[in-house]
Scaffold this motif. Structure first.
Motif, mmCIF file in Angstrom:
data_model
loop_
_atom_site.group_PDB
_atom_site.id
_atom_site.type_symbol
_atom_site.label_atom_id
_atom_site.label_comp_id
_atom_site.label_asym_id
_atom_site.label_seq_id
_atom_site.Cartn_x
_atom_site.Cartn_y
_atom_site.Cartn_z
ATOM 1 N N THR A 1 0.838 -1.198 0.000
ATOM 2 C CA THR A 1 0.000 0.000 0.000
ATOM 3 C C THR A 1 0.874 1.250 0.000
ATOM 4 O OG1 THR A 1 -0.081 0.109 2.413
ATOM 5 C CG2 THR A 1 -1.757 -1.246 1.301
ATOM 6 N N ALA A 2 0.259 2.369 -0.368
ATOM 7 C CA ALA A 2 0.994 3.636 -0.383
ATOM 8 C C ALA A 2 1.454 4.013 1.021
ATOM 9 C CB ALA A 2 0.104 4.739 -0.958
ATOM 10 N N ALA B 1 5.943 4.702 4.880
ATOM 11 C CA ALA B 1 6.568 4.438 6.179
ATOM 12 C C ALA B 1 7.972 3.866 6.019
ATOM 13 C CB ALA B 1 5.692 3.484 6.990
ATOM 14 N N VAL B 2 8.109 2.899 5.107
ATOM 15 C CA VAL B 2 9.437 2.319 4.855
ATOM 16 C C VAL B 2 10.374 3.371 4.300
ATOM 17 C CG1 VAL B 2 10.699 0.628 3.478
ATOM 18 C CG2 VAL B 2 8.509 0.007 4.514
ATOM 19 N N PHE B 3 9.846 4.188 3.413
ATOM 20 C CA PHE B 3 10.650 5.210 2.764
ATOM 21 C C PHE B 3 11.222 6.195 3.785
ATOM 22 C CE2 PHE B 3 11.153 9.118 0.226
ATOM 23 C CZ PHE B 3 11.940 8.626 -0.788
ATOM 24 N N ILE C 1 13.599 -0.473 -1.828
ATOM 25 C CA ILE C 1 12.674 0.291 -2.661
ATOM 26 C C ILE C 1 12.381 -0.464 -3.960
ATOM 27 C CG2 ILE C 1 12.418 2.412 -4.016
ATOM 28 C CD1 ILE C 1 13.909 3.865 -1.814
ATOM 29 N N GLY C 2 13.413 -1.120 -4.512
ATOM 30 C CA GLY C 2 13.193 -1.934 -5.706
ATOM 31 C C GLY C 2 12.250 -3.096 -5.462
ATOM 32 N N ASP C 3 12.235 -3.641 -4.225
ATOM 33 C CA ASP C 3 11.305 -4.707 -3.881
ATOM 34 C C ASP C 3 9.860 -4.226 -3.857
ATOM 35 O OD1 ASP C 3 13.370 -6.523 -3.603
ATOM 36 O OD2 ASP C 3 13.526 -6.266 -1.433
ATOM 37 N N LEU C 4 9.671 -2.953 -3.487
ATOM 38 C CA LEU C 4 8.327 -2.448 -3.223
ATOM 39 C C LEU C 4 7.720 -1.668 -4.381
ATOM 40 C CD1 LEU C 4 8.799 -1.170 0.456
ATOM 41 C CD2 LEU C 4 7.778 -3.330 -0.282
ATOM 42 N N VAL C 5 8.557 -0.989 -5.179
ATOM 43 C CA VAL C 5 8.046 -0.067 -6.195
ATOM 44 C C VAL C 5 8.564 -0.481 -7.561
ATOM 45 C CG1 VAL C 5 7.837 2.351 -6.877
ATOM 46 C CG2 VAL C 5 8.120 1.769 -4.465
ATOM 47 N N VAL D 1 12.586 3.453 13.690
ATOM 48 C CA VAL D 1 11.720 3.646 12.513
ATOM 49 C C VAL D 1 11.786 2.439 11.591
ATOM 50 C CG1 VAL D 1 11.306 5.096 10.497
ATOM 51 C CG2 VAL D 1 11.936 6.146 12.669
ATOM 52 N N ILE D 2 12.981 1.920 11.339
ATOM 53 C CA ILE D 2 13.116 0.736 10.482
ATOM 54 C C ILE D 2 12.392 -0.451 11.111
ATOM 55 C CG2 ILE D 2 14.757 -0.980 9.625
ATOM 56 C CD1 ILE D 2 14.779 1.457 7.941
ATOM 57 N N GLY D 3 12.527 -0.631 12.425
ATOM 58 C CA GLY D 3 11.885 -1.754 13.101
ATOM 59 C C GLY D 3 10.370 -1.722 12.996
ATOM 60 N N ARG D 4 9.783 -0.528 13.016
ATOM 61 C CA ARG D 4 8.320 -0.410 12.975
ATOM 62 C C ARG D 4 7.755 -0.418 11.564
ATOM 63 N NH1 ARG D 4 6.039 4.104 16.984
ATOM 64 N NH2 ARG D 4 4.160 3.046 16.257
ATOM 65 N N SER D 5 8.563 -0.009 10.576
ATOM 66 C CA SER D 5 8.006 0.152 9.228
ATOM 67 C C SER D 5 8.306 -1.022 8.301
ATOM 68 C CB SER D 5 8.547 1.450 8.597
ATOM 69 O OG SER D 5 9.951 1.399 8.474
#
Length: 522
Positions: free
Chosen positions: A23-24, A29-31, A141-145, A198-202
């Protein structure tokens, strides 16, 4: 690859990406988490560059000045391919956790350094961690977008990196002026803690877990070859004459090590740098372009803080502001570049224009530095130089990921980052070698630097406190060395411009599936 490896990859290919499109909100969040990680590395590099004159003034060793940056870049460069391969096997999240931990350990140790040798060693530890920041961020990012929708994301990566690079010199100058250079490393600790949270939560999606052997011997051989090559660049013409037995021995060892490394790549089923990647013409040209671009970019900018503080006589904080003008240009053109890629799906025209602008601007900068032009004129050229480089960098990883099959995304992206960083290492080492050669040509007597024992010099602060004649001699040598470095960088970027003309431009995929490499990629 062996039949067994190909079978494992084929069976795993269906699980390389999540079954559902993210999802966007999840991507956003990951970004954000990845931007904090990238900012951590970007701020550190620019902070240290601004503080280099003060560090050398306190610890001495002007001949080893470039190694404070080179050790960091060398360690991060050699670690990049391994991060990409390990992330394919163990997942992205554990690897990025490990990278942050190693980086923070190196930061804490660097802050306690009491000699330049200690600082160089601790900076290498920092670099081992930082080597995972860029490739892992781009891989995630390549995995997601999918490639066709990744233009704004890639532009934002460079923009955030550049914004942090703008803030870094300012922060570094203020900290150096008001506290001490030791604190430029301690500021990484709270930022790193925030990145962990942030990385742990996203980042919660499952990652690719391909069972692939790790080529640790290949990493060792690659590291040895790179170190030998850099030693030749750094020590040749300064510590030892270019045609001395010592440089001849290092050169022979470098050639032998390179031949051994190539032989190793041909004999190992899963080498650290897979040779079949280099069957792809786009991948080869992209690596050449990025290597030369960063060689010219970092080689041309390494000595600018030295120029502003020693030659122009301005403070460390003001020097940081001037250096940041280049990064502001990178921010502006990167954001625009990302939007253009997103709208028209083309990456080559912007890169071609950017390299043309950068090569011309570097030549103009060399003239301005050598002819004592005003600070405002030089600052304007730095901004234009940033505009040029910002058009080159964001889209190359998009082009490479679009041209490679998904099973090679991790190692291919990391390999591109490796060659990009390798170019920066060579550029930095070359700039340091040029400065050392100019100092050595004066025999050190006119500037108060002992050429025979450069590592034991008491630093630039002692030089500046001596007679006006010594100070003027140092300014003249630094000005000539920096102008020469900019000329060399301009020539290197011209070669990169010629190389990018041969870069294939492929249609960008509109999905993130496991499609094979496009047929025109070769």
């Amino acid at each position: 690859m062996t039949e067994q490896t190909l079978r494992i990859l084929a069976e795993s290919e269906t699980s390389v990406l999540p079954p559902e499109e993210p999802t966007a909100r999840e991507i956003r969040a990951v970004f954000i988490g990845l931007m904090i990680v990238l900012g951590l590395g970007a701020v550190d590099q620019s902070v240290v560059a601004t503080a280099l004159p003060r560090i050398v003034g306190d610890l001495g060793g002007i001949y080893q000045l470039s190694w404070v940056v080179t050790a960091y870049l060398l360690a991060s460069t050699t670690a990049m391919p391994l991060y990409g391969r390990l992330s394919d096997q163990y997942g992205r999240k554990p690897l990025i956790y490990g990278a942050i931990t190693i980086f923070l350990l190196g930061s804490a140790l660097s802050g306690t350094a009491q000699s330049l040798t200690q600082l160089i060693i601790f900076r290498a530890i920092q670099g081992l961690g930082a080597g995972g920041f860029l490739p892992l961020s781009q891989i995630i990012i390549g995995d997601l977008v999918p490639p066709a929708k990744r233009g704004s994301r890639q532009g934002a990566i460079v923009a955030v990196f550049a914004v942090c690079s703008v803030l870094g010199p300012v922060i570094g100058g203020v900290i150096t002026d008001w506290l001490s250079w030791h604190w430029i490393f301690y500021v990484n600790l709270p930022t790193g803690a925030l990145a962990f949270v942030v990385i742990g939560r996203s980042l919660r999606r499952p990652n690719p877990t391909l069972v692939r052997p790790n080529d640790y011997l290949g990493v060792a051989l690659l590291t040895c070859c790179t170190i030998l090559f850099l030693l030749i660049l750094t020590l040749g013409g300064s510590e030892w004459p270019w045609f001395s037995p010592q440089i001849g021995g290092l050169s022979a060892a470098a050639v032998f090590g390179t031949a051994l490394f190539v032989l190793h790549l041909r004999r190992v089923p899963e080498p650290v740098l897979p040779l079949d990647l280099f069957d792809n013409r786009l991948f080869v040209v992209a690596n050449i372009v990025m290597t030369l671009t960063f060689m010219g970019m970092l080689g041309g900018s390494l000595l600018l803080p030295l120029f502003f503080q020693i030659v122009m006589g301005i403070s460390a904080s003001d020097s940081g502001l001037l250096t940041g003008l280049q990064m502001i240009g990178v921010v502006v053109s990167s954001v625009v570049n990302g939007r253009v890629l997103l709208r028209w799906g083309r990456y080559k025209p912007a890169q071609t224009a950017g390299l043309a602008v950068a090569s011309v601007t570097l030549a103009v900068l060399a003239w301005e530095v050598g002819t004592e032009q005003r600070i405002a004129t030089i600052g304007s050229s730095l901004f234009v130089l940033g505009l040029g480089f910002g058009l080159v960098m964001p889209n190359m990883s998009v082009a490479v990921q679009n041209a490679l099959p998904v099973i090679h995304r991790g190692v291919g992206t990391a390999t591109l980052a490796f060659f990009r960083s390798l170019g920066g290492v060579v550029g930095v080492a070359s700039a340091g070698a040029i400065l050392a050669q100019h100092l050595n040509a004066s025999n050190g007597t006119s500037v108060g630097v002992d050429a025979a024992s450069g590592s034991n010099t008491e630093g630039l602060s002692l030089v500046l406190s001596q007679s006006p004649e010594s100070h003027a001699a140092l300014i003249s040598i630094c000005r000539h060395a920096i102008a020469t470095t900019l000329c060399v960088s301009a020539c290197i970027v011209v070669v990169a411009f010629v190389a990018v003309l041969f870069l294939p431009e492929l249609p960008l995929r509109a999905h993130g599936g496991t499609a094979n490499r496009p047929p025109d990629a070769r």
